[in-house]
Design a protein around this motif. Structure first.
Motif, short mmCIF file in Angstrom:
data_model
loop_
_atom_site.label_atom_id
_atom_site.label_comp_id
_atom_site.label_asym_id
_atom_site.label_seq_id
_atom_site.Cartn_x
_atom_site.Cartn_y
_atom_site.Cartn_z
N GLN A 125 112.65 59.62 21.96
CA GLN A 125 112.58 60.86 22.75
C GLN A 125 111.24 61.38 22.75
N MET A 127 108.65 59.67 23.04
CA MET A 127 107.93 58.88 23.97
C MET A 127 108.32 59.25 25.41
N GLY A 128 109.20 60.08 25.57
CA GLY A 128 109.69 60.40 26.79
C GLY A 128 110.83 59.65 27.33
N ALA A 129 111.71 59.17 26.30
CA ALA A 129 112.84 58.22 27.04
C ALA A 129 114.01 59.45 27.35
#
Ligand code: ATP
Ligand code: MG
Lengths: 219, 338
Positions: A125, A127-129
């Protein structure tokens, strides 16, 4: 006693059992896998908490799981007739098998996915998932060994359920065991069918364990 | 380095966790500016709210009140998609490394690029470059379970750098490592800061981590920022009791003894520790309080520093300092300690 007719019958029973089991497992996963994922994701500690939905789904799963399979078999007869057009034979058995196994599989999947380290999910998350990416790229791959083990448990459980379907002329090895062993007292044929069932369970279970171990990089 | 431009700006931030047993304010009225290019430390005792604060910086945790600006953008204004995107500019590493156990090292470093939708070949190329930067080329195809803690953290660092972030958040990144490995990882972070110009935010409960690499530090104490400043200032002249507790964790009596004179003695290997202090105590027939000692004995020589509290009598105190100077020690009076 093991004349060609009996052997042919046993062979057909074996194929029917395998057919019912594998098709039912596949269909049950079709419903059980997304259901299990939804249970994990919508949990109040999950990545997309939706407590009411989670509670309702949990209730449905528990209700279905608490009905004994033999009773479920009878209860869903109208549904079976509506879908398959008949209530006897292998295809008719698949319907109650799927209905019984899907919630069971949902719980197996749920417990596998809950083993995935919260920290790894958080890392993804960070990392921007998106939630979908967390499911497809973290939850499922990280839980793979455990999911495969669950698969072995599911398939063997479904096989034993399918044998119970013999009571309603559902086809397969269970059907033979009941017709010959229970109704005609031909214990030898019954024993052979049971032995075959034991062997299939053993093989499937071993296969599952091996696959899980090969795929596991945690050592 | 642009000293003036805050890459992260936190304004009046508060975070309340509501549980079954009532509300708990994990953060209260936090105001911070982290400048572009600096290594900024956040230190505090366990449970002070450090992790919560760092998680508010990339909105893994949504603040209850207040604002977080990243590179001038108010994070509260962003849509989900925009937030996902901006997180690619904020790398993060963790105490427990949090690597994907079922992917090898290369796969782990490629992971954030995959999420960002970068072409596979390009991702592999980039990942390999980063692995060479962190010195792990020979472990490219190993799995995390085959690596040591320090190696795992290097992989995590490479992974966090894959999307060319502007900031790297480190939550207790060295707390699971031994002292030597800690130093290696800190040096790597320092190097990354210097070479790539990435702003680094370090969360820790260990003063030595701050000392080692941070430019500025914020001390967080029971949900609030107690003190912010340059590391050397906080370290020599901590103003608040929270800061003093962290700088001199050994001493608990200090707060009850205000107004006394203290001096710091630096040992640089020219003399050994015990004979000097012991000799002084004998010569003066006066005891001194050791407030803080951080010394190492190497081959009978002392390295490090100790802080002692001098006797009340001004004259004796002055003469003690003279005595120590005469032994060729660096002695300086410090006033912020008590
Ligand atoms: N999700 C949560 N729900 C409720 N309380 C929480 C939650 N997360 C943190 N807290 C509480 O907030 C406080 C601060 O927690 P935090 O993890 O930020 O501390 P920390 O400074 O990082 O401590 P440590 O050094 O032990 O990691 C703690 O008292 C903790 O119990
Ligand atoms: Mg923490």
């Amino acid at each position: 006693m093991f004349d060609p007719d009996v052997l042919t019958m046993l062979g057909r029973g074996l194929m029917e059992s395998l057919y019912m089991t594998l098709v039912s497992t596949a269909l049950a996963y079709l419903f059980g896998l997304p259901l299990g994922i939804t249970m994990v994701v919508t949990d109040k500690e999950g990545i997309y908490p939706r407590e009411t939905l989670n509670w309702i789904l949990g209730l449905v799963i528990n209700l279905l799981r608490s009905v004994p399979f033999l009773i479920l078999l009878v209860m869903v007869i109208p549904i079976t007739r509506a879908i398959v057009g008949t209530t006897i034979g292998t295809n008719a058995t698949i319907v109650p098998l799927v209905i019984a196994a899907a919630p069971f599989i949902a719980r197996l999947v749920e417990s596998s996915l809950k083993e995935v380290d919260k920290g790894v999910i958080e890392a993804a998350q960070s990392m921007g998932a998106s939630s979908m990416q967390v499911i497809t790229k973290v939850l499922l791959p990280e839980a793979r060994p455990s999911l495969i083990m669950g698969g072995a448990i599911a398939v063997t459980t479904i096989l034993s359920y399918s044998a119970m379907a013999g009571f309603v002329a559902g086809g397969g090895l269970g059907d033979i065991a009941i017709r010959y062993g229970y109704h005609r007292y031909q214990t030898d044929i019954m024993l052979v069918t049971v032995a075959l069932l034991v062997i299939i369970v053993q093989v499937l279970q071993e296969l599952g364990m091996k696959l899980a171990r090969i795929g596991d990089k945690r050592k | 380095m642009n000293e003036e431009h805050p890459i992260i700006k936190i304004e009046a931030l508060g975070k309340i966790f509501s549980g079954s047993d009532g509300d708990f304010a994990a953060l209260e009225d936090i105001n911070l500016e982290i400048r572009s290019g600096e290594i900024f430390g956040i230190i505090g005792m366990s449970g002070a709210g450090k992790s919560t604060l760092v998680r508010c910086i990339n909105f893994l945790e949504r603040p209850t009140v207040g604002t977080v600006y990243f590179d001038g953008q108010n994070l509260s204004d962003l849509t989900k998609r925009e937030l996902y995107h901006i997180r690619q500019s904020i790398g993060m590493i963790f105490q427990q490394f949090n690597l994907l156990m079922q992917r090898n090292v290369l796969g782990n470093v490629c992971f954030p690029l995959e999420i960002a939708g970068v072409d596979k070949k390009e991702a592999v190329e980039k990942a390999k470059k980063l692995l060479s930067l962190v010195g792990l080329t020979d472990k490219t195809y190993s799995y995390p379970s085959q690596l040591s803690g320090g190696q795992k953290q290097r992989v995590a660092i490479a992974r966090a750098l894959a999307t060319n972030p502007k900031v790297l958040l480190c939550d207790e990144a060295t707390s699971a490592l031994d002292p030597a490995t800690t130093r290696d990882v800190l040096m790597l972070l320092k190097d990354i800061n210097k070479r790539l110009g990435i702003t680094i935010v370090i969360i820790t409960h260990e003063m030595r981590v701050i000392e080692e690499i941070c430019n500025r530090v914020a001390i967080i104490d029971s949900s609030r920022i107690a003190e912010v400043g340059r590391v050397e200032n906080i370290f020599t002249r901590p103003k608040t009791s929270a800061a003093r507790r962290l700088v001199f964790p050994e001493d608990r009596s200090m707060e009850n003894l205000p107004g006394k004179r203290c001096c710091r003695i630096v040992f640089d290997g020219n003399s050994s520790f015990e004979p000097v202090i012991a000799g002084m105590v004998l010569d003066f027939r006066q005891t001194v309080n050791i407030l803080f000692a951080d010394t190492k004995n190497i081959d009978g020589k002392a390295f490090g520093q100790i802080v002692i509290q001098l006797p009340d009598n001004e004259l004796t105190a002055d003469r003690m300092m003279e005595y120590l100077r005469a032994k060729n020690l660096t002695v300086e009076e410090v006033d912020g300690y008590v």
